[in-house]
Design a protein around this motif. Structure first.
Motif, PDB file in Angstrom:
ATOM      1  N   GLN A  48      -0.057   3.936   1.379  1.00 49.33           N
ATOM      2  CA  GLN A  48      -0.309   4.587   2.661  1.00 49.33           C
ATOM      3  C   GLN A  48       0.527   4.010   3.785  1.00 49.33           C
ATOM      4  O   GLN A  48       0.597   4.579   4.855  1.00 49.33           O
ATOM      5  CB  GLN A  48      -1.779   4.449   3.020  1.00 49.33           C
ATOM      6  CG  GLN A  48      -2.684   5.073   1.988  1.00 49.33           C
ATOM      7  CD  GLN A  48      -4.126   4.672   2.206  1.00 49.33           C
ATOM      8  OE1 GLN A  48      -4.415   3.780   2.982  1.00 49.33           O
ATOM      9  NE2 GLN A  48      -5.028   5.335   1.523  1.00 49.33           N
ATOM     10  N   THR A  65      -4.151   4.415  13.219  1.00 51.02           N
ATOM     11  CA  THR A  65      -4.084   5.038  11.902  1.00 51.02           C
ATOM     12  C   THR A  65      -5.097   6.164  11.751  1.00 51.02           C
ATOM     13  O   THR A  65      -4.771   7.243  11.301  1.00 51.02           O
ATOM     14  CB  THR A  65      -4.306   3.982  10.798  1.00 51.02           C
ATOM     15  OG1 THR A  65      -3.275   3.011  10.897  1.00 51.02           O
ATOM     16  CG2 THR A  65      -4.252   4.608   9.422  1.00 51.02           C
ATOM     17  N   HIS A  66      -6.348   5.955  12.155  1.00 49.59           N
ATOM     18  CA  HIS A  66      -7.398   6.954  11.947  1.00 49.59           C
ATOM     19  C   HIS A  66      -7.821   7.610  13.269  1.00 49.59           C
ATOM     20  O   HIS A  66      -8.948   8.067  13.389  1.00 49.59           O
ATOM     21  CB  HIS A  66      -8.604   6.321  11.262  1.00 49.59           C
ATOM     22  CG  HIS A  66      -8.254   5.707   9.935  1.00 49.59           C
ATOM     23  ND1 HIS A  66      -7.820   6.450   8.855  1.00 49.59           N
ATOM     24  CD2 HIS A  66      -8.235   4.423   9.523  1.00 49.59           C
ATOM     25  CE1 HIS A  66      -7.567   5.659   7.831  1.00 49.59           C
ATOM     26  NE2 HIS A  66      -7.801   4.418   8.205  1.00 49.59           N
ATOM     27  N   ALA A 100       1.691   0.630   6.419  1.00 53.08           N
ATOM     28  CA  ALA A 100       1.035  -0.437   7.171  1.00 53.08           C
ATOM     29  C   ALA A 100      -0.041   0.136   8.077  1.00 53.08           C
ATOM     30  O   ALA A 100       0.102   1.227   8.644  1.00 53.08           O
ATOM     31  CB  ALA A 100       2.069  -1.196   7.996  1.00 53.08           C
ATOM     32  N   TRP A 101      -1.137  -0.593   8.248  1.00 54.60           N
ATOM     33  CA  TRP A 101      -2.222  -0.172   9.123  1.00 54.60           C
ATOM     34  C   TRP A 101      -1.851  -0.439  10.560  1.00 54.60           C
ATOM     35  O   TRP A 101      -1.265  -1.474  10.886  1.00 54.60           O
ATOM     36  CB  TRP A 101      -3.504  -0.931   8.777  1.00 54.60           C
ATOM     37  CG  TRP A 101      -4.654  -0.548   9.637  1.00 54.60           C
ATOM     38  CD1 TRP A 101      -5.527   0.477   9.417  1.00 54.60           C
ATOM     39  CD2 TRP A 101      -5.060  -1.169  10.858  1.00 54.60           C
ATOM     40  NE1 TRP A 101      -6.446   0.534  10.428  1.00 54.60           N
ATOM     41  CE2 TRP A 101      -6.183  -0.467  11.326  1.00 54.60           C
ATOM     42  CE3 TRP A 101      -4.586  -2.232  11.602  1.00 54.60           C
ATOM     43  CZ2 TRP A 101      -6.832  -0.813  12.500  1.00 54.60           C
ATOM     44  CZ3 TRP A 101      -5.228  -2.563  12.772  1.00 54.60           C
ATOM     45  CH2 TRP A 101      -6.342  -1.860  13.213  1.00 54.60           C
ATOM     46  N   THR A 102      -2.166   0.465  11.449  1.00 55.66           N
ATOM     47  CA  THR A 102      -2.010   0.264  12.886  1.00 55.66           C
ATOM     48  C   THR A 102      -3.323   0.644  13.549  1.00 55.66           C
ATOM     49  O   THR A 102      -4.172   1.306  12.921  1.00 55.66           O
ATOM     50  CB  THR A 102      -0.883   1.146  13.461  1.00 55.66           C
ATOM     51  OG1 THR A 102      -1.281   2.521  13.368  1.00 55.66           O
ATOM     52  CG2 THR A 102       0.432   0.939  12.735  1.00 55.66           C
ATOM     53  N   SER A 144       0.838  -1.194   0.000  1.00 54.92           N
ATOM     54  CA  SER A 144       0.000   0.000   0.000  1.00 54.92           C
ATOM     55  C   SER A 144       0.873   1.243   0.000  1.00 54.92           C
ATOM     56  O   SER A 144       1.925   1.285   0.622  1.00 54.92           O
ATOM     57  CB  SER A 144      -0.887  -0.007   1.244  1.00 54.92           C
ATOM     58  OG  SER A 144      -1.541   1.229   1.368  1.00 54.92           O
TER      59      SER A 144
END
Length: 188
Positions: free
Chosen positions: A130, A137-138, A132-134, A128
């Motif tokens: 963006q 993240t949001h 890695a997701w953690t 991605s």
């Protein structure tokens, strides 16, 4: 500190062709059992061939088994895998049970050597942009300076009704009796 790890193969841990998602395909293609008919160091291999080889080949019809007697040589097991890798195991003075366990290990492996230096701790086939997701993240940046535990952030956030609540609303809307002010009923 040693630099011997620099000479190891490097790569990423992966299952070949998403093996196990649909059905499992044994990666062991063929195995060659080489032994001496008279040597004492090949006794375990001879016992394995006499007692367990037929059962192994019946239970694993996708694995081709070659038996190759050789004079005055030690017992050796060679495995070839679907990805083209080859593995070689010296079975000198191994017992029948040890040889059986080694064959099970070869049957369950995919041919990639266990001495693989990992390039990264994580890997994806579709990276991605963006990152890695953690779990953060949001999140709003104010959570970085908040003292935890915080009662405000511990509250459940319900922004929209659940699917069950939406279905109940639709059901109740259908059950409401029609009003007498509608023009269709006056025309009748």
């Amino acid at each position: 500190m040693s630099n011997s790890h620099l000479f190891l193969k490097s790569g990423f841990p992966r299952a070949p062709l998403q093996n196990g998602i649909g059905r499992y395909v044994c990666q062991l293609q063929r195995i060659t059992l080489k032994y001496c008919k008279t040597s004492g160091s090949s006794k375990g291999m001879r016992e394995f061939l006499e007692h367990e080889l037929v059962d192994f080949s019946r239970s694993n019809p996708g694995v081709v088994v070659y038996v190759k007697p050789r004079r005055h040589r030690t017992a050796v097991m060679t495995a070839e895998f679907l990805n083209g890798e080859r593995s070689w195991i010296n079975c000198r003075n191994n017992s029948r049970e040890e040889i059986s366990k080694w064959i099970q290990v070869l049957k369950q492996s995919n041919g990639q050597s266990e001495e693989l230096r990992l390039r990264k701790h994580w890997h994806t086939d579709v990276p991605s942009v963006q990152g890695a997701w953690t779990p953060f993240t949001h999140q709003h940046p104010t959570t970085n300076v908040t003292e935890f535990p915080c009662k405000e952030l511990s509250q459940l956030k319900v922004d929209e009704p659940s699917a069950t609540e939406k279905l109940l609303q639709l059901y109740l809307a259908q059950r409401k009796p029609p009003t007498n002010d509608s023009p269709k009923e006056e025309a009748k």
